[in-house]
Motif scaffolding. Structure first.
Motif, PDB file in Angstrom:
ATOM      1  N   ARG A  75       0.909  -1.156  -0.127  1.00 42.96           N
ATOM      2  CA  ARG A  75      -0.224  -0.428  -0.009  1.00 42.96           C
ATOM      3  C   ARG A  75       1.072   1.172  -0.094  1.00 42.96           C
ATOM      4  O   ARG A  75       0.428   2.166  -0.526  1.00 42.96           O
ATOM      5  CB  ARG A  75      -1.319   0.000   1.347  1.00 42.96           C
ATOM      6  CG  ARG A  75      -2.163  -1.410   0.929  1.00 42.96           C
ATOM      7  CD  ARG A  75      -2.674  -1.399   2.199  1.00 42.96           C
ATOM      8  NE  ARG A  75      -3.754  -2.686   1.872  1.00 42.96           N
ATOM      9  CZ  ARG A  75      -4.227  -4.036   1.071  1.00 42.96           C
ATOM     10  NH1 ARG A  75      -2.694  -4.197   1.046  1.00 42.96           N
ATOM     11  NH2 ARG A  75      -4.770  -4.290   1.328  1.00 42.96           N
ATOM     12  N   TRP A 110      -9.300  -7.670   2.458  1.00 44.74           N
ATOM     13  CA  TRP A 110      -8.903  -6.834   2.974  1.00 44.74           C
ATOM     14  C   TRP A 110      -8.029  -6.576   4.484  1.00 44.74           C
ATOM     15  O   TRP A 110      -7.311  -5.106   4.953  1.00 44.74           O
ATOM     16  CB  TRP A 110      -8.683  -4.920   2.365  1.00 44.74           C
ATOM     17  CG  TRP A 110      -8.933  -5.279   1.292  1.00 44.74           C
ATOM     18  CD1 TRP A 110      -7.708  -5.875  -0.174  1.00 44.74           C
ATOM     19  CD2 TRP A 110      -9.977  -4.123   0.412  1.00 44.74           C
ATOM     20  NE1 TRP A 110      -8.274  -5.604  -1.264  1.00 44.74           N
ATOM     21  CE2 TRP A 110      -9.255  -4.848  -1.507  1.00 44.74           C
ATOM     22  CE3 TRP A 110     -10.727  -2.951   0.450  1.00 44.74           C
ATOM     23  CZ2 TRP A 110      -9.522  -3.852  -2.303  1.00 44.74           C
ATOM     24  CZ3 TRP A 110     -11.166  -2.743  -1.265  1.00 44.74           C
ATOM     25  CH2 TRP A 110     -10.851  -2.410  -2.176  1.00 44.74           C
ATOM     26  N   THR A 160      -7.723   0.395   2.932  1.00 39.96           N
ATOM     27  CA  THR A 160      -7.112   0.395   1.313  1.00 39.96           C
ATOM     28  C   THR A 160      -8.686   1.191   0.762  1.00 39.96           C
ATOM     29  O   THR A 160      -8.327   1.038  -0.252  1.00 39.96           O
ATOM     30  CB  THR A 160      -7.742  -1.205   2.073  1.00 39.96           C
ATOM     31  OG1 THR A 160      -5.832  -2.024   2.272  1.00 39.96           O
ATOM     32  CG2 THR A 160      -7.473  -1.836   0.330  1.00 39.96           C
TER      33      THR A 160
END
Length: 667
Positions: A75, A110, A160
């Motif tokens: 990320r 996630w 996310t």
């Protein structure tokens, strides 16, 4: 409380789009250079894999860090490449960004392993699906990929979702050229994993919508990220307004449970994802509706002021619960809040932190976190400002210094702070707490205190080691950092404090040493903070009463109090007086003190770090010192040293009643 809104027809445009080249190229050179350098390292890289075996480590041996590093690296890499592409605008990083998005959209979940079963209703509960009215039983445990679309939203799935949404906001059209399916996939995955579950589920505990128990930092942390996703995807998600208003309803539950005094029971490190995340939420909302009324709300003002009231000096803050001692607060958020609230103290504090580099600047991040906050910081630094948000601290002038508040009292969480000098680098700083042993991120620490001198630790709260599956399990209170015996508290009849809301302080009072009412306490004349902590101990301690009284009197030399007549400058001190009555004494009373430096003991005196002397009754107590190795990497980094030290004053007699005084003075 925040008012529900009607979304305007105009698009959500808080920051310049990718095509607004003038705004991106006018950013400060240090920001542009950072992202150019970091993106160049990642160009054409092989993206880190997320193996199932690493995910399963949490369940096999408790390790959550290995998976989370890989997870957050992905990320952060995507974040860096996205910002670099927006700055440079040449399409150089688009393929790498597409690869990163592809991988994240392909992830089975996630949700990190440590959070997978959070928010799961008890076995045998049922969920009525709004679309069909179908009554569905919940399986146990939660499945990684639920065919019934029972998708959970945790802290990092929300982050996310926010990250993917912002990539879509800035680069969605640019990605659609070479990879239209990837743009569609971004819409589909954020909708499936974030927007629909949020719109349809009320039972997630952090929402606060299905129960009447307090909610913690999860609420504003998640809501601030989810709000961005709803606002960005409003053109393609027809229930966006419903989702925005549900997030408002949810975050109002966070406000409802918060104490009017603004005190954060989770500690200052969690302020960054509690009070500061609330500010993110308000700022985001301010781009689609008027939020000016919120900046004059007294509770919100107090929530923001909390952070400078628990500041000690240098990088240190009062760190009860799981908070570390060294905290780097998001200074950009504070600057904008100070401007919008007209809070000059907050503005000067922000300026002080920034000038001394005791902060997170919000213009770069070492991992995906609060995406809105990052972009707001970047464009505030660029001088661009935002609608309804000032980019200048204070009331139009740059503050030059920070005068630390001499006294703060948070009756809601029963925490007091006091200092000798408004200069945080001078004199004694003292804080103590009452409370109960069911606070968020609780330690069994009712009645504990910390003491600093010249902005340097003397008596401390250790904080917490690296989070594992045991940190929030049934064995939490077997971990040394959670036990009252490793706080500045007594062990009574061989027993330490017990967890639970019923294990609490009684008769908590704050007054001046001369008997003033709590609202007129003046630290120049000293404070008296008292409570009975007997109720924090289990029945096995056999304690009827245990009254602890703190008397903190600043030195007139340090405080600058004017002298009159024959009055001479005096030294400040802290006195801790314990008075107890037991049903019977089965083992000696032990007074535990957690020290930053190894204590040097001579008779009835212990020298603490060459800064403070402790005087105790050597006739009644024997002093013992033990070293506590800080082998865990997190707590080692928190304290920047290899060890802390526990000083134990062990009673010599077996009396069921007693009284003793500990006196701390500057050397």
């Amino acid at each position: 409380m925040i008012k529900e809104i009607k979304l305007p027809q105009i698009p959500f445009r808080p920051f310049p789009l990718y095509t607004d080249r003038a705004k991106w190229t006018s950013l400060p050179s240090d920001i542009k250079n950072f992202y150019h350098t970091e993106a160049a390292k990642r160009k054409g890289q092989k993206w880190p894999a997320l193996p199932a075996s690493v995910y399963l480590e949490f369940y096999r041996d408790g390790n959550r860090s290995n998976y989370e590093k890989l997870y957050f690296d992905r990320r952060f890499d995507l974040q860096v490449l996205t910002i670099a592409e927006c700055i440079e605008g040449r399409g150089e990083y688009l393929d790498d960004i597409i690869n990163g998005i592809w991988l994240i959209c392909e992830e089975t979940t996630w949700v990190i392993p440590a959070h997978l079963n959070h928010g799961r209703p008890s076995k045998g509960s049922f969920y009525h699906r709004p679309q069909t009215g179908e009554k569905t039983a919940y399986p146990e445990p939660r499945r990684l990929h639920d065919p019934q679309d029972d998708v959970y939203i945790d802290l990092f799935s929300a982050e996310t979702g926010s990250l993917v949404s912002w990539v879509y906001y800035f680069l969605g059209d640019a990605i659609a050229g070479p990879a239209p399916e990837v743009k569609r996939r971004m819409e589909e995955e954020v909708t499936r994993r974030i927007l629909v579950p949020f719109a349809e589920a009320d039972y997630f505990p952090w929402m606060g919508l299905s129960h009447d128990d307090p909610v913690n930092n999860w609420n504003p942390w998640i809501n601030s990220n989810v709000l961005a996703a709803f606002l960005i995807f409003a053109p393609v998600f027809d229930r966006a307004e419903q989702g925005v208003n549900k997030s408002i309803k949810s975050i109002n539950r966070f406000l409802h449970f918060y104490s009017d005094d603004g005190g954060c029971d989770e500690g200052p490190s969690y302020f960054g994802v509690a009070g500061a995340s609330l500010l993110d939420f308000i700022e985001e909302l301010g781009h689609v509706t008027d939020v000016s009324y919120l900046y004059s709300d007294k509770k919100i003002q107090n929530m923001v002021s909390y952070i400078y009231k628990v500041y000690i000096g240098n990088e240190y803050y009062v760190n009860y619960a799981d908070a570390p001692p060294r905290v780097f607060v998001p200074v950009g958020v504070l600057e904008r809040a100070g401007a919008n609230m007209g809070n000059d103290m907050l503005a000067s504090f922000s300026s002080y932190l920034r000038s001394n580099k005791f902060c997170n600047t919000d213009t770069v991040s070492d991992r995906a976190f609060e995406e809105y906050r990052l972009f707001a910081g970047i464009f505030s630094a660029g001088g661009g400002g935002k609608p309804g948000v000032s980019s200048q601290p204070g009331s139009g002038s740059q503050p030059t210094g920070f005068k630390a508040p001499s006294l703060a009292w948070f009756p809601g969480i029963q925490v007091v702070t006091a200092r000798e000098s408004e200069d945080s680098r001078q004199g004694l700083f003292f804080s103590a707490k009452g409370g109960n042993n069911s606070e968020s991120h609780n330690h069994n620490d009712v009645g504990t205190f910390v003491l600093y001198c010249g902005g340097v630790p003397v008596l401390v709260d250790a904080g917490v080691e690296t989070y594992t599956k045991f940190t929030f399990s049934d064995i939490r209170y077997t971990l040394w950092t959670m036990q009252s015996g490793y706080h500045n508290l007594p062990s009574i009849n061989g027993a330490d404090q017990a967890p639970g809301k019923e294990f609490a302080a009684r008769d908590v009072k704050l007054a001046g040493v001369n008997g003033e009412a709590p609202d007129s306490v003046c630290p120049a004349s000293g404070i008296r903070f008292s409570m009975d902590i007997a109720g924090a101990y289990p029945d096995s301690a056999g304690v009827k009463s245990y009254k602890r009284v703190y008397i903190f009197v600043p030195g007139t030399k340090v405080s600058g109090e004017k002298m009159s007549g024959d009055k001479a400058p005096g030294a400040g001190f802290l006195e801790v007086t314990d008075t107890w009555t037991l049903n019977e004494c089965k083992s000696p009373l032990i007074l535990n003190l957690l020290c930053f430096d190894r204590p040097v003991i001579t008779g009835g005196k212990a020298q603490l770090g060459g800064r403070v002397n402790l005087d105790f009754d050597a006739k009644a107590f024997t002093a013992q010192a033990e070293e506590i190795k800080l082998a865990d990497p997190k707590i080692h980094n928190d304290w920047q040293r290899d060890s802390l030290y526990r000083l134990r004053l062990v009673g010599k007699d077996m009396a069921a009643q007693g009284k003793t005084v500990l006196r701390f003075t500057v050397i």
